[in-house]
Scaffold this motif. Structure first.
Motif: not given
Length: 195
Positions: A144-164
């Motif tokens: 909403a503040a226009g500071t990050i892209r709008a085409d991802v959601d929490a699940v996308d990020i959690l999947h990406g971070l799960s590689g840790l």
């Protein structure tokens, strides 16, 4: 005639203090030694008898479950605090770095967490359910503040971070995880649409 089940009594102040202390000590011991750590060691470090520990946590899984739930609740509270202190994209970045530390403490608890998942533990699944909406709330504010892209959601990020979780343990794990998280955050900022 069925009698209603009495509501559980609130813990006395000293009992609550012992329980909180046990949880804090257990979190540290599990992070150091994994869930195979001696419950007697947890009681000893907390300065209470083993009987006190078992009154609060009757099985080995109970302290694991409670530590996990407490830390997930702390992640939720951190999101609220970060949102008050920082612009949305910075709050998101700080929370994601906190999530990396959360992952680090879970590395030693992985076996017990798998047991709890397979047992469909209500105490386990309830706190875990708080993570995606907490992250989504932070994402929505930054979009909403226009500071990050709008085409991802929490699940996308959690999947990406799960590689840790799968990265080899060692002294470089935490700094590497922090760097990788920063790369993910930079990727979220790249090309963010301005609203």
């Amino acid at each position: 005639m069925n009698q209603p089940t009495p509501a559980p009594r609130a813990l006395r102040t000293d009992a609550r203090r012992n329980r909180d202390k046990l949880l804090g000590i257990a979190a540290g011991v599990f992070a150091e030694q994994g869930v195979g750590a001696s419950l007697e060691e947890i009681a000893r470090r907390a300065g209470v008898g083993i009987g006190t520990l078992y009154r609060h946590f009757p099985t080995r899984e109970h302290p694991v479950e409670q530590v996990y739930g407490h830390e997930v609740a702390a992640l939720g509270a951190a999101a609220d605090e970060l949102s008050r202190q920082y612009p949305p994209d910075v709050a998101l970045a700080e929370w994601m770095q906190s999530f990396v530390l959360f992952v680090a403490t879970k590395r030693g608890m992985a076996d017990s967490l798998r047991i709890l998942l397979s047992a469909n533990s209500g105490l386990f699944t309830k706190p875990f359910g708080l993570v995606p909406p907490t992250l989504q709330r932070l994402l929505d504010a930054a979009v909403a503040a226009g500071t990050i892209r709008a085409d991802v959601d929490a699940v996308d990020i959690l999947h990406g971070l799960s590689g840790l979780y799968s990265a080899p343990a060692g002294p470089e794990w935490e700094p590497r995880a922090r760097r990788l998280t920063a790369v993910v955050i930079d990727g979220l900022r790249w090309g963010a649409p301005k609203i």
